[in-house]
Design a protein around this motif. Structure first.
Motif, PDB file in Angstrom:
ATOM      1  N   GLU A 143       0.714  -1.144  -0.071  1.00 16.68           N
ATOM      2  CA  GLU A 143      -0.033  -0.205   0.041  1.00 16.68           C
ATOM      3  C   GLU A 143       0.819   1.286   0.009  1.00 16.68           C
ATOM      4  OE1 GLU A 143      -3.361   0.012  -0.398  1.00 16.68           O
ATOM      5  OE2 GLU A 143      -3.079  -2.151  -0.304  1.00 16.68           O
ATOM      6  N   GLN A 144       2.002   1.137   0.634  1.00 15.69           N
ATOM      7  CA  GLN A 144       2.903   2.475   0.708  1.00 15.69           C
ATOM      8  C   GLN A 144       4.105   2.521  -0.263  1.00 15.69           C
ATOM      9  OE1 GLN A 144       3.658   3.517   4.918  1.00 15.69           O
ATOM     10  NE2 GLN A 144       1.563   2.466   5.549  1.00 15.69           N
ATOM     11  N   CYS A 145       4.526   1.322  -0.890  1.00  7.62           N
ATOM     12  CA  CYS A 145       5.769   1.500  -1.718  1.00  7.62           C
ATOM     13  C   CYS A 145       5.384   1.384  -2.999  1.00  7.62           C
ATOM     14  CB  CYS A 145       6.765   0.193  -0.952  1.00  7.62           C
ATOM     15  SG  CYS A 145       7.202   0.228   0.841  1.00  7.62           S
ATOM     16  N   ASP A 146       6.579   1.844  -3.568  1.00  8.57           N
ATOM     17  CA  ASP A 146       6.580   2.343  -5.075  1.00  8.57           C
ATOM     18  C   ASP A 146       6.898   0.789  -5.930  1.00  8.57           C
ATOM     19  OD1 ASP A 146       5.316   4.700  -5.239  1.00  8.57           O
ATOM     20  OD2 ASP A 146       7.220   5.263  -4.292  1.00  8.57           O
ATOM     21  N   ALA A 147       7.955   0.260  -5.410  1.00 11.62           N
ATOM     22  CA  ALA A 147       8.565  -0.965  -5.877  1.00 11.62           C
ATOM     23  C   ALA A 147       9.162  -1.708  -4.988  1.00 11.62           C
ATOM     24  CB  ALA A 147       9.742  -0.289  -6.975  1.00 11.62           C
ATOM     25  N   PHE A 148       9.597  -3.022  -5.263  1.00 12.61           N
ATOM     26  CA  PHE A 148      10.112  -3.791  -4.368  1.00 12.61           C
ATOM     27  C   PHE A 148      11.513  -4.163  -5.015  1.00 12.61           C
ATOM     28  CE2 PHE A 148      10.909  -7.712  -1.860  1.00 12.61           C
ATOM     29  CZ  PHE A 148      10.278  -7.524  -0.760  1.00 12.61           C
ATOM     30  N   VAL A 149      12.537  -3.925  -4.435  1.00 15.03           N
ATOM     31  CA  VAL A 149      13.876  -3.810  -4.912  1.00 15.03           C
ATOM     32  C   VAL A 149      14.907  -5.178  -4.418  1.00 15.03           C
ATOM     33  CG1 VAL A 149      16.038  -2.933  -5.579  1.00 15.03           C
ATOM     34  CG2 VAL A 149      13.907  -1.644  -5.555  1.00 15.03           C
ATOM     35  N   LEU A 150      15.403  -5.978  -5.077  1.00 14.81           N
ATOM     36  CA  LEU A 150      16.230  -7.020  -4.747  1.00 14.81           C
ATOM     37  C   LEU A 150      17.619  -6.760  -5.517  1.00 14.81           C
ATOM     38  CD1 LEU A 150      13.562  -9.671  -5.312  1.00 14.81           C
ATOM     39  CD2 LEU A 150      14.412  -8.784  -3.040  1.00 14.81           C
ATOM     40  N   LYS A 151      18.629  -6.698  -4.586  1.00 13.54           N
ATOM     41  CA  LYS A 151      19.712  -6.776  -5.348  1.00 13.54           C
ATOM     42  C   LYS A 151      20.353  -8.145  -5.692  1.00 13.54           C
ATOM     43  CE  LYS A 151      23.120  -6.705  -1.445  1.00 13.54           C
ATOM     44  NZ  LYS A 151      23.334  -8.089  -1.299  1.00 13.54           N
ATOM     45  N   GLY A 152      21.144  -8.298  -6.767  1.00 12.60           N
ATOM     46  CA  GLY A 152      21.645  -9.859  -7.167  1.00 12.60           C
ATOM     47  C   GLY A 152      23.120  -9.879  -6.627  1.00 12.60           C
ATOM     48  N   GLY A 153      23.438 -11.260  -6.681  1.00  9.01           N
ATOM     49  CA  GLY A 153      24.412 -11.661  -6.516  1.00  9.01           C
ATOM     50  C   GLY A 153      24.600 -12.924  -7.177  1.00  9.01           C
ATOM     51  N   ASN A 154      25.634 -13.805  -7.147  1.00 11.11           N
ATOM     52  CA  ASN A 154      25.849 -15.125  -8.010  1.00 11.11           C
ATOM     53  C   ASN A 154      24.884 -15.916  -7.449  1.00 11.11           C
ATOM     54  OD1 ASN A 154      27.654 -13.894  -9.412  1.00 11.11           O
ATOM     55  ND2 ASN A 154      29.390 -14.698  -8.325  1.00 11.11           N
ATOM     56  N   TYR A 155      23.608 -15.870  -7.792  1.00  8.25           N
ATOM     57  CA  TYR A 155      22.468 -16.482  -7.165  1.00  8.25           C
ATOM     58  C   TYR A 155      21.689 -17.684  -8.244  1.00  8.25           C
ATOM     59  CZ  TYR A 155      22.340 -12.823  -3.691  1.00  8.25           C
ATOM     60  OH  TYR A 155      22.853 -11.950  -2.897  1.00  8.25           O
ATOM     61  N   LEU A 156      22.321 -17.790  -9.430  1.00  9.80           N
ATOM     62  CA  LEU A 156      21.640 -18.626 -10.216  1.00  9.80           C
ATOM     63  C   LEU A 156      22.369 -19.955 -10.444  1.00  9.80           C
ATOM     64  CD1 LEU A 156      21.231 -15.961 -13.323  1.00  9.80           C
ATOM     65  CD2 LEU A 156      19.532 -16.988 -11.751  1.00  9.80           C
ATOM     66  N   PHE A 157      22.153 -20.811  -9.479  1.00  7.07           N
ATOM     67  CA  PHE A 157      22.600 -22.076  -9.299  1.00  7.07           C
ATOM     68  C   PHE A 157      21.501 -22.940  -8.672  1.00  7.07           C
ATOM     69  CE2 PHE A 157      23.911 -19.914  -5.551  1.00  7.07           C
ATOM     70  CZ  PHE A 157      23.925 -20.969  -4.576  1.00  7.07           C
ATOM     71  N   PRO A 158      21.532 -24.295  -8.902  1.00  6.61           N
ATOM     72  CA  PRO A 158      20.443 -25.171  -8.294  1.00  6.61           C
ATOM     73  C   PRO A 158      20.350 -24.900  -6.627  1.00  6.61           C
ATOM     74  CG  PRO A 158      21.588 -26.371  -9.722  1.00  6.61           C
ATOM     75  CD  PRO A 158      22.271 -25.092  -9.795  1.00  6.61           C
ATOM     76  N   GLY A 159      19.019 -25.009  -6.251  1.00  8.79           N
ATOM     77  CA  GLY A 159      18.971 -24.825  -4.711  1.00  8.79           C
ATOM     78  C   GLY A 159      19.461 -23.390  -4.227  1.00  8.79           C
ATOM     79  N   GLY A 160      19.960 -22.564  -4.986  1.00  8.88           N
ATOM     80  CA  GLY A 160      20.258 -21.230  -4.228  1.00  8.88           C
ATOM     81  C   GLY A 160      19.366 -20.310  -3.690  1.00  8.88           C
ATOM     82  N   VAL A 161      19.619 -18.918  -3.661  1.00 10.32           N
ATOM     83  CA  VAL A 161      19.043 -18.092  -2.595  1.00 10.32           C
ATOM     84  C   VAL A 161      17.594 -17.792  -3.544  1.00 10.32           C
ATOM     85  CG1 VAL A 161      18.851 -15.695  -2.100  1.00 10.32           C
ATOM     86  CG2 VAL A 161      21.046 -16.753  -1.910  1.00 10.32           C
ATOM     87  N   LEU A 162      17.458 -18.235  -4.741  1.00  7.85           N
ATOM     88  CA  LEU A 162      16.086 -17.958  -5.226  1.00  7.85           C
ATOM     89  C   LEU A 162      15.144 -19.218  -4.484  1.00  7.85           C
ATOM     90  CD1 LEU A 162      16.807 -17.129  -8.830  1.00  7.85           C
ATOM     91  CD2 LEU A 162      16.089 -15.503  -7.260  1.00  7.85           C
ATOM     92  N   SER A 163      15.522 -20.216  -4.378  1.00  2.00           N
ATOM     93  CA  SER A 163      14.621 -21.301  -3.831  1.00  2.00           C
ATOM     94  C   SER A 163      14.616 -21.221  -2.241  1.00  2.00           C
ATOM     95  CB  SER A 163      14.962 -22.590  -4.461  1.00  2.00           C
ATOM     96  OG  SER A 163      16.230 -23.061  -4.123  1.00  2.00           O
ATOM     97  N   THR A 164      15.520 -20.713  -1.674  1.00  4.04           N
ATOM     98  CA  THR A 164      15.405 -20.518  -0.343  1.00  4.04           C
ATOM     99  C   THR A 164      15.023 -19.356   0.326  1.00  4.04           C
ATOM    100  OG1 THR A 164      17.741 -19.849  -0.233  1.00  4.04           O
ATOM    101  CG2 THR A 164      17.537 -22.314  -0.191  1.00  4.04           C
ATOM    102  N   HIS A 165      14.984 -18.483  -0.498  1.00  6.01           N
ATOM    103  CA  HIS A 165      14.802 -16.886   0.174  1.00  6.01           C
ATOM    104  C   HIS A 165      13.556 -16.317  -0.641  1.00  6.01           C
ATOM    105  CE1 HIS A 165      18.408 -17.570   2.306  1.00  6.01           C
ATOM    106  NE2 HIS A 165      18.002 -16.680   3.385  1.00  6.01           N
ATOM    107  N   LEU A 166      13.583 -16.479  -1.876  1.00  4.72           N
ATOM    108  CA  LEU A 166      12.712 -15.721  -2.686  1.00  4.72           C
ATOM    109  C   LEU A 166      11.757 -16.781  -3.417  1.00  4.72           C
ATOM    110  CD1 LEU A 166      12.058 -12.735  -3.354  1.00  4.72           C
ATOM    111  CD2 LEU A 166      13.367 -13.193  -5.550  1.00  4.72           C
ATOM    112  N   THR A 167      10.939 -17.505  -2.459  1.00  2.00           N
ATOM    113  CA  THR A 167      10.201 -18.479  -2.822  1.00  2.00           C
ATOM    114  C   THR A 167       8.882 -18.029  -3.570  1.00  2.00           C
ATOM    115  OG1 THR A 167       8.850 -18.680  -0.895  1.00  2.00           O
ATOM    116  CG2 THR A 167      10.932 -19.978  -1.152  1.00  2.00           C
ATOM    117  N   PRO A 168       8.098 -18.822  -4.336  1.00  2.64           N
ATOM    118  CA  PRO A 168       6.744 -18.543  -4.852  1.00  2.64           C
ATOM    119  C   PRO A 168       5.971 -18.112  -3.659  1.00  2.64           C
ATOM    120  CG  PRO A 168       7.546 -20.406  -5.998  1.00  2.64           C
ATOM    121  CD  PRO A 168       8.416 -20.358  -4.944  1.00  2.64           C
ATOM    122  N   ASP A 169       5.934 -18.632  -2.591  1.00  5.56           N
ATOM    123  CA  ASP A 169       5.046 -17.960  -1.509  1.00  5.56           C
ATOM    124  C   ASP A 169       5.478 -16.597  -1.202  1.00  5.56           C
ATOM    125  OD1 ASP A 169       3.109 -18.398   0.620  1.00  5.56           O
ATOM    126  OD2 ASP A 169       5.068 -18.394   1.887  1.00  5.56           O
TER     127      ASP A 169
END
Length: 178
Positions: free
Chosen positions: A78-104
């Protein structure tokens, strides 16, 4: 402009906890807040974080935990204009995307998502790969953002092999240090 970020490794706010608002003036510092002479932590992460913050023009940042309750997510949406996520070397199986940035977690975000500086984690000459949960998160990000900024062509190629073509090669945010 007010932006939000997810507390943890994708955050543009290092060493913070809880769901709270932080004025932008608290961020740009000569050296990281977590630095001590006895225990200097990962200075590379600080460089990426600080360079990312230099690229953004915002008044305040709302830091939210993935496990936050509905009230915190309501502030984000309701109050924010955008949701910003900084990258890193996150593209690998079971990495940060599947542990922290889940579909949920992604399903709780209803504002535009900006993911920048994401890179492939693989050895020289290795094509890299992604796990099913990583791909689930990336497909949601693809639907919810105008594009995904990646560090290099190898990252863009990896995502293209999995049907994600709306990438922009921007390099690491530290390229924009000046």
């Amino acid at each position: 402009m007010k932006i939000a970020t997810l507390n943890g490794p994708l955050s543009i706010a290092l060493e913070l906890s809880g769901d709270h608002l932080v004025p932008s003036s608290r961020y740009h510092q000569a050296r990281p807040r977590f630095w001590t002479e006895q225990r200097p932590l990962n200075i590379g992460d600080w460089f990426i974080n600080d360079a990312t913050l230099r690229l953004l023009d915002f008044d305040s940042l709302f830091v939210v935990n993935a496990s936050a309750g509905p009230d915190a997510w309501e502030v984000v949406n309701e109050q924010c204009d955008a949701f910003v996520l900084k990258g890193g070397n996150y593209l690998f199986p079971g990495g940060v995307l599947s542990t922290h940035l889940t579909p949920d977690v992604l399903s709780r975000i209803r504002i535009p998502i900006i993911l920048l500086g994401t890179g492939l984690q693989a050895g020289p000459g290795e094509p890299g790969d992604l796990g099913p949960s990583d791909l689930d998160s990336l497909r949601i990000l693809q639907e919810r953002s105008a594009g995904i900024a990646v560090r290099g062509q190898a990252s863009a190629d990896l995502l293209a092999r999995h049907g994600i073509h709306d990438t922009v090669v921007t390099g690491c945010p530290t390229l924009f240090w000046q």
